[in-house]
Scaffold this motif. Structure first.
Motif, mmCIF file in Angstrom:
data_model
loop_
_atom_site.group_PDB
_atom_site.id
_atom_site.type_symbol
_atom_site.label_atom_id
_atom_site.label_comp_id
_atom_site.label_asym_id
_atom_site.label_seq_id
_atom_site.Cartn_x
_atom_site.Cartn_y
_atom_site.Cartn_z
ATOM 1 N N MET A 34 71.953 20.073 8.352
ATOM 2 C CA MET A 34 71.961 18.985 7.387
ATOM 3 C C MET A 34 71.445 19.470 6.047
ATOM 4 O O MET A 34 70.433 20.162 5.989
ATOM 5 C CB MET A 34 71.078 17.845 7.890
ATOM 6 C CG MET A 34 71.698 17.057 9.023
ATOM 7 S SD MET A 34 70.477 16.043 9.851
ATOM 8 C CE MET A 34 69.585 17.287 10.753
ATOM 9 N N HIS B 234 74.910 15.596 10.792
ATOM 10 C CA HIS B 234 75.039 14.897 9.518
ATOM 11 C C HIS B 234 74.951 13.390 9.759
ATOM 12 O O HIS B 234 75.341 12.900 10.824
ATOM 13 C CB HIS B 234 76.375 15.242 8.869
ATOM 14 C CG HIS B 234 76.551 14.667 7.493
ATOM 15 N ND1 HIS B 234 75.800 15.080 6.415
ATOM 16 C CD2 HIS B 234 77.379 13.699 7.031
ATOM 17 C CE1 HIS B 234 76.172 14.407 5.343
ATOM 18 N NE2 HIS B 234 77.118 13.560 5.687
ATOM 19 N N THR C 69 76.296 9.946 7.896
ATOM 20 C CA THR C 69 77.202 9.410 6.885
ATOM 21 C C THR C 69 76.956 7.919 6.714
ATOM 22 O O THR C 69 76.843 7.185 7.695
ATOM 23 C CB THR C 69 78.666 9.616 7.299
ATOM 24 O OG1 THR C 69 78.911 11.006 7.518
ATOM 25 C CG2 THR C 69 79.617 9.099 6.234
ATOM 26 N N ARG D 104 76.271 21.764 11.069
ATOM 27 C CA ARG D 104 75.009 21.046 11.264
ATOM 28 C C ARG D 104 75.254 19.556 11.482
ATOM 29 O O ARG D 104 76.291 19.018 11.092
ATOM 30 C CB ARG D 104 74.116 21.221 10.035
ATOM 31 C CG ARG D 104 73.734 22.659 9.734
ATOM 32 C CD ARG D 104 72.922 22.731 8.461
ATOM 33 N NE ARG D 104 72.498 24.083 8.138
ATOM 34 C CZ ARG D 104 71.804 24.409 7.069
ATOM 35 N NH1 ARG D 104 71.452 23.453 6.200
ATOM 36 N NH2 ARG D 104 71.463 25.659 6.844
ATOM 37 N N THR E 104 82.047 16.999 7.226
ATOM 38 C CA THR E 104 80.784 17.652 6.867
ATOM 39 C C THR E 104 80.164 18.437 8.014
ATOM 40 O O THR E 104 79.809 19.615 7.839
ATOM 41 C CB THR E 104 79.795 16.632 6.292
ATOM 42 O OG1 THR E 104 80.372 16.041 5.113
ATOM 43 C CG2 THR E 104 78.475 17.288 5.925
ATOM 44 N N PRO E 105 79.997 17.875 9.204
ATOM 45 C CA PRO E 105 79.415 18.691 10.286
ATOM 46 C C PRO E 105 80.292 19.866 10.695
ATOM 47 O O PRO E 105 79.780 20.921 11.081
ATOM 48 C CB PRO E 105 79.221 17.699 11.435
ATOM 49 C CG PRO E 105 80.139 16.571 11.132
ATOM 50 C CD PRO E 105 80.209 16.476 9.640
ATOM 51 N N THR F 29 76.165 9.089 12.769
ATOM 52 C CA THR F 29 75.531 10.393 12.977
ATOM 53 C C THR F 29 76.478 11.262 13.783
ATOM 54 O O THR F 29 76.964 10.837 14.839
ATOM 55 C CB THR F 29 74.202 10.236 13.744
ATOM 56 O OG1 THR F 29 73.390 9.259 13.098
ATOM 57 C CG2 THR F 29 73.454 11.548 13.813
ATOM 58 N N GLU G 181 84.067 12.018 5.751
ATOM 59 C CA GLU G 181 82.782 12.710 5.692
ATOM 60 C C GLU G 181 82.148 12.913 7.054
ATOM 61 O O GLU G 181 81.608 13.986 7.343
ATOM 62 C CB GLU G 181 81.827 11.933 4.774
ATOM 63 C CG GLU G 181 80.452 12.577 4.627
ATOM 64 C CD GLU G 181 79.501 11.738 3.787
ATOM 65 O OE1 GLU G 181 78.276 11.959 3.888
ATOM 66 O OE2 GLU G 181 79.968 10.863 3.036
ATOM 67 N N TRP G 182 82.181 11.887 7.904
ATOM 68 C CA TRP G 182 81.465 11.992 9.177
ATOM 69 C C TRP G 182 82.065 13.061 10.084
ATOM 70 O O TRP G 182 81.387 13.593 10.975
ATOM 71 C CB TRP G 182 81.379 10.658 9.901
ATOM 72 C CG TRP G 182 82.680 9.961 10.189
ATOM 73 C CD1 TRP G 182 83.211 8.905 9.509
ATOM 74 C CD2 TRP G 182 83.599 10.230 11.271
ATOM 75 N NE1 TRP G 182 84.403 8.519 10.079
ATOM 76 C CE2 TRP G 182 84.651 9.302 11.157
ATOM 77 C CE3 TRP G 182 83.611 11.159 12.306
ATOM 78 C CZ2 TRP G 182 85.731 9.284 12.043
ATOM 79 C CZ3 TRP G 182 84.688 11.150 13.201
ATOM 80 C CH2 TRP G 182 85.724 10.224 13.055
ATOM 81 N N THR H 195 79.742 22.528 7.843
ATOM 82 C CA THR H 195 78.387 23.071 7.727
ATOM 83 C C THR H 195 77.849 23.614 9.049
ATOM 84 O O THR H 195 76.900 24.408 9.047
ATOM 85 C CB THR H 195 77.411 21.994 7.231
ATOM 86 O OG1 THR H 195 77.327 20.934 8.203
ATOM 87 C CG2 THR H 195 77.865 21.416 5.900
ATOM 88 N N PRO I 21 70.265 13.868 5.049
ATOM 89 C CA PRO I 21 70.785 13.559 3.712
ATOM 90 C C PRO I 21 70.391 12.149 3.285
ATOM 91 O O PRO I 21 71.193 11.369 2.776
ATOM 92 C CB PRO I 21 72.304 13.703 3.893
ATOM 93 C CG PRO I 21 72.538 13.303 5.321
ATOM 94 C CD PRO I 21 71.322 13.803 6.084
#
Length: 231
Positions: free
Chosen positions: A1, A133, A135, A131, A125-126, A151, A121-122, A129, A225
């Motif tokens: 994150m 996250h 959202t 990791r 992003t993970p 999550t 995004e949900w 990355t 975040p």
């Protein structure tokens, strides 16, 4: 994150504001720890070749049932990477609502086409990355039409990202758990874009973007975040 950038001096923040940040952190880390159990439980089935949606659902359902029974969540499950399953390009082994209905394939309203969640995004992003996250807040127009905090944790098998496991927290639920701490701190919980998740001030609604000139000190909620904005 990715952690948030601190604006202002959080070292002088009140004990109530610091406690609020720790409560937010504790809630989501509890969700992440529970999702790690689901992720670990799916590793073996995700090694099968070819893997069918029915086999994934059979493995994910009991794990998700335990996840939803243990935490105040609206929904959760596994979202497959595009092309990972042999019989579906896009697939959500995701259960939600009081009846824990299986979503399977959410479609775009009016078109009947599956929703391409790989861009949201949900999911994105993970995966990018590697990791966990969080959202949100966002209105889940695809599934529930509710304000949501989602999550997600990437699932990697043999060096390959095969999807994400995740859990939805209704904003109403988050408010019932954290509003007391937010009010005690006289603060607002914001995401990494300084969009309000929850505020002690009824004139500052969820979803409002806080302008730079209105920002005070930000207390990070650990490595999430999210942060608690005071002043």
């Amino acid at each position: 994150m990715g952690s948030m950038v601190i604006e202002g001096a959080s070292g002088s923040a009140s004990p109530a504001a610091l406690a609020c940040a720790r409560e937010v952190e504790a809630y989501f880390h509890g969700v992440i720890e529970a999702l790690d159990v689901v992720r670990s439980g799916l590793e073996d089935v995700c090694r099968r070749t070819p893997l069918l949606a029915a086999d994934l659902v059979a493995a994910a359902h009991p794990l998700t049932r335990d996840l939803l029974a243990g935490l105040p969540l609206f929904g959760g499950g596994f979202v497959a990477a595009p092309g990972f399953l042999a019989d579906h390009h896009l697939y959500l082994a995701w259960w939600q609502g009081e009846e824990q209905q299986l979503l399977a394939q959410s479609t775009v309203s009016g078109s009947g086409d599956p929703v391409d969640y790989s861009r949201v995004e949900w999911y994105r992003t993970p995966v990018e990355t590697g990791r966990a996250h969080v959202t949100g807040p966002f209105v889940d127009y695809v599934c529930s039409d509710e304000y949501m905090l989602t999550t997600t944790v990437p699932v990697e098998v043999d060096g390959r990202i095969v999807g994400v496991v995740g859990a939805d927290t209704l904003l109403d639920t988050f408010e019932s758990l954290l509003l007391g701490a937010v009010r005690e701190a006289g603060a607002a919980v914001v995401n990494q874009s300084f969009r309000v998740v929850l505020s002690a001030d009824p004139r500052v609604p969820t979803g409002r973007l806080i302008a730079p000139e209105q920002r005070g000190a930000l207390i990070p909620c650990g490595d999430l975040p999210l942060g608690v904005l005071v002043g």
